[in-house]
Design a protein around this motif. Structure first.
Motif, PDB file in Angstrom:
ATOM      1  N   LYS A 162      13.106  81.618  24.500  1.00 44.25           N
ATOM      2  CA  LYS A 162      12.057  80.587  24.293  1.00 44.25           C
ATOM      3  C   LYS A 162      12.734  79.203  23.931  1.00 44.25           C
ATOM      4  O   LYS A 162      12.320  78.149  24.084  1.00 44.25           O
ATOM      5  N   TYR A 187       9.104  73.067  31.434  1.00 40.87           N
ATOM      6  CA  TYR A 187       8.054  73.951  31.077  1.00 40.87           C
ATOM      7  C   TYR A 187       8.809  75.407  30.756  1.00 40.87           C
ATOM      8  O   TYR A 187       9.546  76.080  31.513  1.00 40.87           O
ATOM      9  N   GLU A 222       7.795  79.202  28.554  1.00 36.97           N
ATOM     10  CA  GLU A 222       6.744  79.804  28.102  1.00 36.97           C
ATOM     11  C   GLU A 222       7.223  81.534  28.000  1.00 36.97           C
ATOM     12  O   GLU A 222       7.640  81.966  28.878  1.00 36.97           O
ATOM     13  N   ARG A 223       6.827  82.178  26.724  1.00 38.26           N
ATOM     14  CA  ARG A 223       7.099  83.549  26.549  1.00 38.26           C
ATOM     15  C   ARG A 223       5.946  84.254  26.770  1.00 38.26           C
ATOM     16  O   ARG A 223       4.998  83.781  26.489  1.00 38.26           O
ATOM     17  N   LYS A 278       4.182  85.388  29.451  1.00 38.61           N
ATOM     18  CA  LYS A 278       3.334  84.687  30.435  1.00 38.61           C
ATOM     19  C   LYS A 278       2.476  85.483  31.191  1.00 38.61           C
ATOM     20  O   LYS A 278       2.957  86.419  31.822  1.00 38.61           O
ATOM     21  N   HIS A 305       8.792  82.666  31.386  1.00 36.24           N
ATOM     22  CA  HIS A 305       8.371  81.878  32.614  1.00 36.24           C
ATOM     23  C   HIS A 305       9.050  80.357  32.421  1.00 36.24           C
ATOM     24  O   HIS A 305       8.541  79.623  31.409  1.00 36.24           O
TER      25      HIS A 305
END
Length: 268
Positions: A18, A40, A42-43, A45, A61
């Motif tokens: 992350k 961008y 994201e963990r 996702k 992601h």
């Protein structure tokens, strides 16, 4: 005894990744590419087409200006990874191609699995797949899709020293350069955070509960072949989580002997 949590724990891996200062050089090393900036990240996702379709939960992601990266840590060989990458790719494409967009708007996509086992049994550290013509393998489809499977067991055969260092770290948990030392420091930091451990424990409890439901459903079917397969799958997950044989027996109803045999295959 409490299971040791390392970088190969899915939730730990996702937490460490992350951090953009870790994720960007990680991707650059593993794919041998350059990433100017991550836009961008994201963990955990979640992706799905609609409420009734099968969704997926990606460990990490990531997007840069033109590409998408899906990162997964894979501890167990469930024999379904090729089909999972196919489904992952389809959900990625649907999520990006809104009504009115054209196909050229689809981004280049990389789906990466860091595997603690040799998925294809060839002793190769990296297996990269791209679509090509069967009649002439030199003709690439150029659909901008890449599926990459890393075999950490073959880290010694990796010729790229930076990627070799990462594969070795996943294999023996020994940090030997700046990036892997940074990753290990974050592992230790997270383990000392009460909130992180609490969240990790909650996720494990959810996995156990889902496994219990699966087993109960199997018992209701009269312990059919399908129910036995569910119990075996549950046992594999429980072994990977560090549960004792006694706990797994109570959870699945399998015999001690069956579980001991499964432990050998899971830990290979």
């Amino acid at each position: 005894m409490e299971k040791e949590i390392t970088i190969t724990d899915n939730f730990m891996f996702a937490t460490v990744m992350k951090d953009e200062s870790v994720c960007r050089p990680f991707l650059e090393r593993m794919l041998e590419i350059s990433i100017e900036k991550i836009v961008y990240l994201e963990r955990e996702k979640d992706l799905r087409v609609d409420p009734y379709s099968k969704g997926i939960r990606l460990d990490v992601h990531v997007k840069d200006s033109t590409r998408v990266f899906c990162l997964e840590m894979q501890c167990l060989d469930r024999k379904d990874l090729p089909l999972r990458t196919r489904y992952y790719q389809s959900l990625q494409d649907i999520s990006f191609l809104d009504k009115g967009n054209v196909y050229v708007d689809l981004p280049e996509t990389y789906i990466l699995f860091v595997c603690l086992f040799d998925m294809f049994g060839k002793g190769i550290p990296v297996y990269t797949f791209e679509n090509s013509c069967v009649e002439d393998r030199g003709i690439l489809l150029n659909d901008k899709c890449h599926k990459v499977f890393y075999n950490v067991k073959a880290w010694e055969k990796e010729t790229n020293p930076e990627r070799r260092s990462l594969l070795k770290y996943f294999h023996d948990k020994k940090a030997e350069d700046d990036l892997t030392r940074c990753m290990q420091e974050q592992v230790i930091h997270n383990l000392n955070l009460r909130e992180w451990r609490k969240e990790h424990m909650t996720i494990e409890q959810e996995i156990k509960l889902q496994a219990r439901y699966a087993y109960d459903d199997g018992k209701a079917e009269g312990l059919s072949q399908g129910a036995h397969e569910k119990a075996v799958e549950t046992a594999r997950s429980a072994i990977a989580m560090g549960l004792s044989v006694e706990q797994i027996v109570k959870l699945t109803g399998l015999s001690d002997e069956e579980i001991e045999k499964l432990k050998v295959t899971v830990q290979q």
